[in-house]
Design a protein around this motif. Structure first.
Motif, mmCIF file in Angstrom:
data_model
loop_
_atom_site.group_PDB
_atom_site.id
_atom_site.type_symbol
_atom_site.label_atom_id
_atom_site.label_comp_id
_atom_site.label_asym_id
_atom_site.label_seq_id
_atom_site.Cartn_x
_atom_site.Cartn_y
_atom_site.Cartn_z
ATOM 1 N N LEU A 234 -5.868 4.526 16.906
ATOM 2 C CA LEU A 234 -7.135 5.367 17.852
ATOM 3 C C LEU A 234 -6.130 6.806 17.646
ATOM 4 O O LEU A 234 -7.005 7.258 17.919
ATOM 5 N N GLN A 235 -4.939 6.505 18.195
ATOM 6 C CA GLN A 235 -4.089 8.058 18.351
ATOM 7 C C GLN A 235 -4.249 8.048 16.603
ATOM 8 O O GLN A 235 -4.303 9.871 16.338
ATOM 9 N N ARG A 236 -3.667 7.648 15.586
ATOM 10 C CA ARG A 236 -3.573 8.427 14.071
ATOM 11 C C ARG A 236 -4.904 8.005 13.408
ATOM 12 O O ARG A 236 -4.848 8.898 12.678
ATOM 13 N N ARG A 237 -5.728 8.423 13.849
ATOM 14 C CA ARG A 237 -6.915 7.913 13.343
ATOM 15 C C ARG A 237 -7.183 6.920 11.782
ATOM 16 O O ARG A 237 -7.828 7.479 10.919
ATOM 17 N N VAL A 238 -5.962 6.765 10.996
ATOM 18 C CA VAL A 238 -6.139 5.057 10.227
ATOM 19 C C VAL A 238 -5.862 3.328 10.495
ATOM 20 O O VAL A 238 -4.876 3.174 11.574
ATOM 21 N N THR A 239 -5.327 2.798 9.526
ATOM 22 C CA THR A 239 -5.271 1.342 9.821
ATOM 23 C C THR A 239 -5.233 1.098 8.130
ATOM 24 O O THR A 239 -5.295 2.294 7.546
ATOM 25 N N GLY A 240 -4.435 0.156 7.929
ATOM 26 C CA GLY A 240 -4.146 -0.099 6.392
ATOM 27 C C GLY A 240 -2.505 0.034 5.865
ATOM 28 O O GLY A 240 -1.847 0.634 6.993
ATOM 29 N N VAL A 241 -2.586 1.046 4.459
ATOM 30 C CA VAL A 241 -1.494 0.656 4.180
ATOM 31 C C VAL A 241 -0.782 2.476 4.852
ATOM 32 O O VAL A 241 0.534 2.590 5.075
ATOM 33 N N ALA A 242 -1.482 2.826 5.378
ATOM 34 C CA ALA A 242 -1.017 4.175 5.786
ATOM 35 C C ALA A 242 -0.851 3.991 7.638
ATOM 36 O O ALA A 242 -0.294 4.648 8.497
ATOM 37 N N LEU A 243 -0.759 2.536 8.281
ATOM 38 C CA LEU A 243 -0.281 2.563 9.089
ATOM 39 C C LEU A 243 0.584 1.243 9.705
ATOM 40 O O LEU A 243 0.303 0.232 9.286
ATOM 41 N N LYS A 244 2.060 1.422 10.012
ATOM 42 C CA LYS A 244 2.473 0.613 9.633
ATOM 43 C C LYS A 244 2.932 -0.096 10.851
ATOM 44 O O LYS A 244 2.925 0.566 11.893
ATOM 45 N N ASP A 245 3.197 -1.085 11.052
ATOM 46 C CA ASP A 245 3.278 -2.079 12.197
ATOM 47 C C ASP A 245 5.725 -1.638 12.568
ATOM 48 O O ASP A 245 6.226 -2.498 12.620
ATOM 49 N N GLU A 246 5.522 -1.179 13.492
ATOM 50 C CA GLU A 246 6.139 -0.249 14.032
ATOM 51 C C GLU A 246 6.853 -1.355 15.710
ATOM 52 O O GLU A 246 7.662 -0.514 16.460
ATOM 53 N N SER A 247 5.848 -2.469 15.891
ATOM 54 C CA SER A 247 5.821 -2.648 17.318
ATOM 55 C C SER A 247 7.613 -3.462 17.723
ATOM 56 O O SER A 247 7.739 -2.912 19.070
#
Length: 264
Positions: A234-247
């Protein structure tokens, strides 16, 4: 043999690894063949996987249980696959809503942050066992967001969430779906998150959290990971390869609270 017992001298060295995985290793042999017990275990696992694929999900009961547990309204829809046999032969039909059911989904106002879809997929068993405890934790972790009504989908594939999310006007679509059964995991639940959902989105535009079950990725950590991905998407407005899981990094550096370990 217990997990903390030493491997006897001269024993198969694979035994030490077999303690830590359900994979079929160190099975032993009788002559040139497997032991009868292992052959029977394999047959049982194969039968359980086949049963999971063909098992029917009670959609109305699932929707009722989810609504009662989360406090959100829930409705049932069907894909264009009219039955299980067609669903298995025609994956494309599982990716689109049946026209009569598509007409029942109305765009919410204001647009919701998150639409959650629960679909039978290839293992209704996984949905029956794991969707509710996972969703309860996720609802608690994301209570401040605006949620769309829950949707329970029959004969659904992952991409069905794109059309449902678009019709609801949601910023994010999260589909919880039964994964293809393996010989050690007939009840594995997968979660797929897509920003700005619409038909035609590719798998590269989704984030996937898989193998959700007590013997795999347990509910607290799965909910923590999904909540982190939702907020970042929601913050970055992307999912998929553009959003890496850093939880996990957030947990290590203390920037996020530890996952809830309480049982339902």
């Amino acid at each position: 043999m217990a997990a903390d017992e030493p491997v006897p001298a001269g024993a198969d060295p694979w035994l030490a690894l077999a303690r830590h995985t359900p994979a079929r290793i160190a099975l032993g042999r009788v002559g040139a063949s497997l032991p009868s017990a292992e052959v029977l275990r394999f047959g049982l696992a194969h039968a359980q996987a086949r049963d999971a694929v063909h098992r029917a999900l009670d959609l109305a009961a699932c929707a009722g249980a989810l609504a009662a547990a989360t406090g959100l309204p829930a409705q049932v829809v069907q894909s264009q696959a009219p039955d299980r046999a067609t669903y298995l032969r025609r994956p494309d039909l599982g990716r689109r809503l049946a026209p009569a059911h598509a007409a029942t989904l109305a765009m919410a106002s204001p647009p919701p942050d998150l639409a959650v879809i629960v679909a039978d997929g290839l293992s209704a068993l996984a949905v029956e066992a794991h969707a509710l405890p996972l969703l309860v934790r996720l609802r608690r972790a994301l209570a401040d967001l605006h949620w769309a009504p829950l949707v329970v989908a029959g004969q659904g594939r992952v991409a069905l969430g794109d059309e449902i999310g678009e019709r609801l006007g949601a910023r994010l679509a999260l589909i919880l779906i039964g994964e293809r059964p393996g010989l050690s995991s007939p009840d594995s639940l997968g979660a797929y998150l897509t920003y700005a959902p619409r038909p035609g989105r590719s798998d590269a535009e989704r984030n996937c959290v898989s193998n959700i079950r007590p013997a795999g990725l347990d509910y607290p950590r799965a909910a923590h990971t999904l909540a982190w991905l939702v907020r970042e998407a929601l913050q970055r407005r992307v999912t998929g390869v553009a959003l890496k899981d850093e939880s996990a990094l957030r947990l290590l550096d203390g920037a996020a609270a530890a996952p809830d370990a309480e049982a339902d």
